[in-house]
Design a protein around this motif. Structure first.
Motif, PDB file in Angstrom:
ATOM      1  N   GLU A 113       3.418  -4.698  -6.616  1.00 42.47           N
ATOM      2  CA  GLU A 113       3.673  -3.261  -6.631  1.00 42.47           C
ATOM      3  C   GLU A 113       3.758  -2.671  -5.227  1.00 42.47           C
ATOM      4  O   GLU A 113       4.203  -1.544  -5.045  1.00 42.47           O
ATOM      5  CB  GLU A 113       2.610  -2.521  -7.454  1.00 42.47           C
ATOM      6  CG  GLU A 113       1.216  -2.587  -6.891  1.00 42.47           C
ATOM      7  CD  GLU A 113       0.393  -3.765  -7.388  1.00 42.47           C
ATOM      8  OE1 GLU A 113      -0.831  -3.629  -7.435  1.00 42.47           O
ATOM      9  OE2 GLU A 113       0.963  -4.830  -7.709  1.00 42.47           O
ATOM     10  N   PHE A 114       3.356  -3.444  -4.218  1.00 48.94           N
ATOM     11  CA  PHE A 114       3.409  -2.977  -2.831  1.00 48.94           C
ATOM     12  C   PHE A 114       4.684  -3.416  -2.128  1.00 48.94           C
ATOM     13  O   PHE A 114       4.807  -3.247  -0.917  1.00 48.94           O
ATOM     14  CB  PHE A 114       2.181  -3.471  -2.058  1.00 48.94           C
ATOM     15  CG  PHE A 114       0.891  -2.926  -2.602  1.00 48.94           C
ATOM     16  CD1 PHE A 114       0.536  -1.606  -2.420  1.00 48.94           C
ATOM     17  CD2 PHE A 114       0.039  -3.751  -3.318  1.00 48.94           C
ATOM     18  CE1 PHE A 114      -0.651  -1.108  -2.926  1.00 48.94           C
ATOM     19  CE2 PHE A 114      -1.153  -3.269  -3.827  1.00 48.94           C
ATOM     20  CZ  PHE A 114      -1.495  -1.937  -3.637  1.00 48.94           C
ATOM     21  N   GLY A 115       5.629  -3.991  -2.831  1.00 48.12           N
ATOM     22  CA  GLY A 115       6.854  -4.483  -2.210  1.00 48.12           C
ATOM     23  C   GLY A 115       6.653  -5.913  -1.750  1.00 48.12           C
ATOM     24  O   GLY A 115       5.673  -6.552  -2.110  1.00 48.12           O
ATOM     25  N   VAL A 116       7.573  -6.439  -0.984  1.00 47.72           N
ATOM     26  CA  VAL A 116       7.434  -7.822  -0.521  1.00 47.72           C
ATOM     27  C   VAL A 116       6.109  -7.937   0.223  1.00 47.72           C
ATOM     28  O   VAL A 116       5.830  -7.196   1.164  1.00 47.72           O
ATOM     29  CB  VAL A 116       8.604  -8.246   0.382  1.00 47.72           C
ATOM     30  CG1 VAL A 116       8.366  -9.629   0.965  1.00 47.72           C
ATOM     31  CG2 VAL A 116       9.915  -8.223  -0.407  1.00 47.72           C
ATOM     32  N   THR A 117       5.289  -8.886  -0.229  1.00 45.24           N
ATOM     33  CA  THR A 117       3.945  -9.067   0.314  1.00 45.24           C
ATOM     34  C   THR A 117       3.912 -10.274   1.235  1.00 45.24           C
ATOM     35  O   THR A 117       4.443 -11.330   0.908  1.00 45.24           O
ATOM     36  CB  THR A 117       2.931  -9.256  -0.829  1.00 45.24           C
ATOM     37  OG1 THR A 117       3.017  -8.125  -1.694  1.00 45.24           O
ATOM     38  CG2 THR A 117       1.523  -9.395  -0.307  1.00 45.24           C
TER      39      THR A 117
ATOM     40  N   GLU B 160       8.941  -7.530  14.420  1.00 47.96           N
ATOM     41  CA  GLU B 160       7.757  -6.794  14.868  1.00 47.96           C
ATOM     42  C   GLU B 160       6.473  -7.555  14.521  1.00 47.96           C
ATOM     43  O   GLU B 160       5.552  -7.634  15.340  1.00 47.96           O
ATOM     44  CB  GLU B 160       7.722  -5.404  14.237  1.00 47.96           C
ATOM     45  CG  GLU B 160       6.561  -4.567  14.708  1.00 47.96           C
ATOM     46  CD  GLU B 160       6.542  -3.164  14.129  1.00 47.96           C
ATOM     47  OE1 GLU B 160       5.665  -2.389  14.549  1.00 47.96           O
ATOM     48  OE2 GLU B 160       7.390  -2.839  13.263  1.00 47.96           O
ATOM     49  N   ILE B 161       6.413  -8.116  13.329  1.00 47.08           N
ATOM     50  CA  ILE B 161       5.230  -8.899  12.941  1.00 47.08           C
ATOM     51  C   ILE B 161       5.076 -10.107  13.853  1.00 47.08           C
ATOM     52  O   ILE B 161       3.981 -10.403  14.333  1.00 47.08           O
ATOM     53  CB  ILE B 161       5.294  -9.313  11.461  1.00 47.08           C
ATOM     54  CG1 ILE B 161       5.181  -8.075  10.555  1.00 47.08           C
ATOM     55  CG2 ILE B 161       4.198 -10.328  11.128  1.00 47.08           C
ATOM     56  CD1 ILE B 161       5.473  -8.344   9.089  1.00 47.08           C
ATOM     57  N   ILE B 162       6.167 -10.790  14.121  1.00 43.10           N
ATOM     58  CA  ILE B 162       6.098 -11.974  14.987  1.00 43.10           C
ATOM     59  C   ILE B 162       5.666 -11.580  16.398  1.00 43.10           C
ATOM     60  O   ILE B 162       4.735 -12.173  16.951  1.00 43.10           O
ATOM     61  CB  ILE B 162       7.436 -12.734  15.010  1.00 43.10           C
ATOM     62  CG1 ILE B 162       7.687 -13.398  13.652  1.00 43.10           C
ATOM     63  CG2 ILE B 162       7.445 -13.784  16.133  1.00 43.10           C
ATOM     64  CD1 ILE B 162       9.069 -14.007  13.496  1.00 43.10           C
TER      65      ILE B 162
ATOM     66  N   ARG C 130       0.995  -0.244  10.505  1.00 45.98           N
ATOM     67  CA  ARG C 130       1.834   0.580   9.624  1.00 45.98           C
ATOM     68  C   ARG C 130       2.258  -0.167   8.358  1.00 45.98           C
ATOM     69  O   ARG C 130       2.648   0.457   7.378  1.00 45.98           O
ATOM     70  CB  ARG C 130       3.062   1.107  10.369  1.00 45.98           C
ATOM     71  CG  ARG C 130       4.089   0.050  10.701  1.00 45.98           C
ATOM     72  CD  ARG C 130       5.338   0.636  11.357  1.00 45.98           C
ATOM     73  NE  ARG C 130       6.305  -0.399  11.588  1.00 45.98           N
ATOM     74  CZ  ARG C 130       7.154  -0.865  10.688  1.00 45.98           C
ATOM     75  NH1 ARG C 130       7.170  -0.355   9.481  1.00 45.98           N
ATOM     76  NH2 ARG C 130       8.004  -1.840  10.983  1.00 45.98           N
ATOM     77  N   LEU C 131       2.158  -1.500   8.369  1.00 39.17           N
ATOM     78  CA  LEU C 131       2.552  -2.305   7.210  1.00 39.17           C
ATOM     79  C   LEU C 131       1.361  -2.786   6.380  1.00 39.17           C
ATOM     80  O   LEU C 131       1.559  -3.471   5.384  1.00 39.17           O
ATOM     81  CB  LEU C 131       3.385  -3.515   7.664  1.00 39.17           C
ATOM     82  CG  LEU C 131       4.748  -3.192   8.280  1.00 39.17           C
ATOM     83  CD1 LEU C 131       5.364  -4.437   8.884  1.00 39.17           C
ATOM     84  CD2 LEU C 131       5.675  -2.584   7.232  1.00 39.17           C
ATOM     85  N   PHE C 132       0.147  -2.435   6.776  1.00 34.83           N
ATOM     86  CA  PHE C 132      -1.026  -2.866   6.013  1.00 34.83           C
ATOM     87  C   PHE C 132      -0.943  -2.360   4.579  1.00 34.83           C
ATOM     88  O   PHE C 132      -0.504  -1.226   4.338  1.00 34.83           O
ATOM     89  CB  PHE C 132      -2.310  -2.305   6.616  1.00 34.83           C
ATOM     90  CG  PHE C 132      -2.791  -2.977   7.864  1.00 34.83           C
ATOM     91  CD1 PHE C 132      -2.098  -3.996   8.481  1.00 34.83           C
ATOM     92  CD2 PHE C 132      -3.976  -2.556   8.442  1.00 34.83           C
ATOM     93  CE1 PHE C 132      -2.561  -4.596   9.643  1.00 34.83           C
ATOM     94  CE2 PHE C 132      -4.455  -3.137   9.603  1.00 34.83           C
ATOM     95  CZ  PHE C 132      -3.746  -4.163  10.197  1.00 34.83           C
ATOM     96  N   ILE C 133      -1.409  -3.166   3.654  1.00 37.91           N
ATOM     97  CA  ILE C 133      -1.587  -2.704   2.284  1.00 37.91           C
ATOM     98  C   ILE C 133      -2.883  -1.902   2.268  1.00 37.91           C
ATOM     99  O   ILE C 133      -3.956  -2.437   2.525  1.00 37.91           O
ATOM    100  CB  ILE C 133      -1.659  -3.881   1.289  1.00 37.91           C
ATOM    101  CG1 ILE C 133      -0.311  -4.605   1.231  1.00 37.91           C
ATOM    102  CG2 ILE C 133      -2.074  -3.382  -0.090  1.00 37.91           C
ATOM    103  CD1 ILE C 133      -0.287  -5.818   0.325  1.00 37.91           C
ATOM    104  N   ASN C 134      -2.760  -0.620   2.023  1.00 38.63           N
ATOM    105  CA  ASN C 134      -3.923   0.264   2.038  1.00 38.63           C
ATOM    106  C   ASN C 134      -4.552   0.333   0.652  1.00 38.63           C
ATOM    107  O   ASN C 134      -4.431   1.322  -0.060  1.00 38.63           O
ATOM    108  CB  ASN C 134      -3.523   1.653   2.534  1.00 38.63           C
ATOM    109  CG  ASN C 134      -3.148   1.627   3.994  1.00 38.63           C
ATOM    110  OD1 ASN C 134      -3.861   1.035   4.801  1.00 38.63           O
ATOM    111  ND2 ASN C 134      -2.037   2.232   4.343  1.00 38.63           N
ATOM    112  N   ASP C 135      -5.204  -0.740   0.296  1.00 39.18           N
ATOM    113  CA  ASP C 135      -5.883  -0.854  -0.987  1.00 39.18           C
ATOM    114  C   ASP C 135      -7.126  -1.697  -0.743  1.00 39.18           C
ATOM    115  O   ASP C 135      -7.041  -2.757  -0.117  1.00 39.18           O
ATOM    116  CB  ASP C 135      -4.952  -1.537  -1.992  1.00 39.18           C
ATOM    117  CG  ASP C 135      -5.533  -1.621  -3.378  1.00 39.18           C
ATOM    118  OD1 ASP C 135      -6.578  -2.295  -3.540  1.00 39.18           O
ATOM    119  OD2 ASP C 135      -4.933  -1.062  -4.310  1.00 39.18           O
TER     120      ASP C 135
ATOM    121  N   GLY D 283       5.492  -4.157   1.480  1.00 40.93           N
ATOM    122  CA  GLY D 283       6.774  -3.505   1.701  1.00 40.93           C
ATOM    123  C   GLY D 283       7.546  -4.077   2.870  1.00 40.93           C
ATOM    124  O   GLY D 283       8.344  -3.378   3.495  1.00 40.93           O
ATOM    125  N   VAL D 284       7.324  -5.352   3.164  1.00 42.10           N
ATOM    126  CA  VAL D 284       7.959  -5.985   4.321  1.00 42.10           C
ATOM    127  C   VAL D 284       9.449  -6.201   4.042  1.00 42.10           C
ATOM    128  O   VAL D 284       9.834  -6.674   2.971  1.00 42.10           O
ATOM    129  CB  VAL D 284       7.266  -7.323   4.659  1.00 42.10           C
ATOM    130  CG1 VAL D 284       7.967  -8.023   5.814  1.00 42.10           C
ATOM    131  CG2 VAL D 284       5.791  -7.095   4.970  1.00 42.10           C
TER     132      VAL D 284
END
Length: 111
Positions: free
Chosen positions: A61-65, A85-87, A99-104, A77-78
């Motif tokens: 549900e959070f998009g591509v994980t 940017e992640i690399i 900004r891409l952390f899953i906030n759960d 949501g990646v």
């Protein structure tokens, strides 16, 4: 004895059409994984960092994980636009991309 410094697990799970949570495969998980693999190889990091296909990470549900170990940083949501940017930030400079952390709370147990 460790073989890799980091593992990047990218969800490519496929759920049935119409599933209420969706699935990472349909949201671009395979493309994201291929971009990680391509860039790691181009940057000469593929001997110390491994990008792996993951089955269900239970976060569709959070998009591509994407989850990076050993830090256990969960990204949601990646898209292909986020891979570089992640690399550069997380994999090379050890600065996770907040900004891409899953906030759960299920994915941030140390907080």
């Amino acid at each position: 004895m460790k073989r890799f410094d980091k593992h990047i697990f990218i969800c490519e799970n496929k759920r049935p059409a119409g599933h209420p949570r969706g699935c990472c495969k349909d949201k671009g998980g395979s493309e994201v994984k291929e971009l990680f693999k391509k860039r790691l190889k181009e940057l000469g990091l593929n001997s110390s960092v491994r990008a792996n296909t993951a089955g269900c990470l239970d976060a569709c549900e959070f998009g591509v994980t994407v989850v990076v170990y050993p830090e256990q940083i969960w990204y949601g949501g990646v898209t292909g636009n986020d891979v570089e940017e992640i690399i550069q930030s997380h994999i090379i400079n050890n600065k996770p991309v907040e900004r891409l952390f899953i906030n759960d709370s299920r994915f941030n147990k140390d907080e």
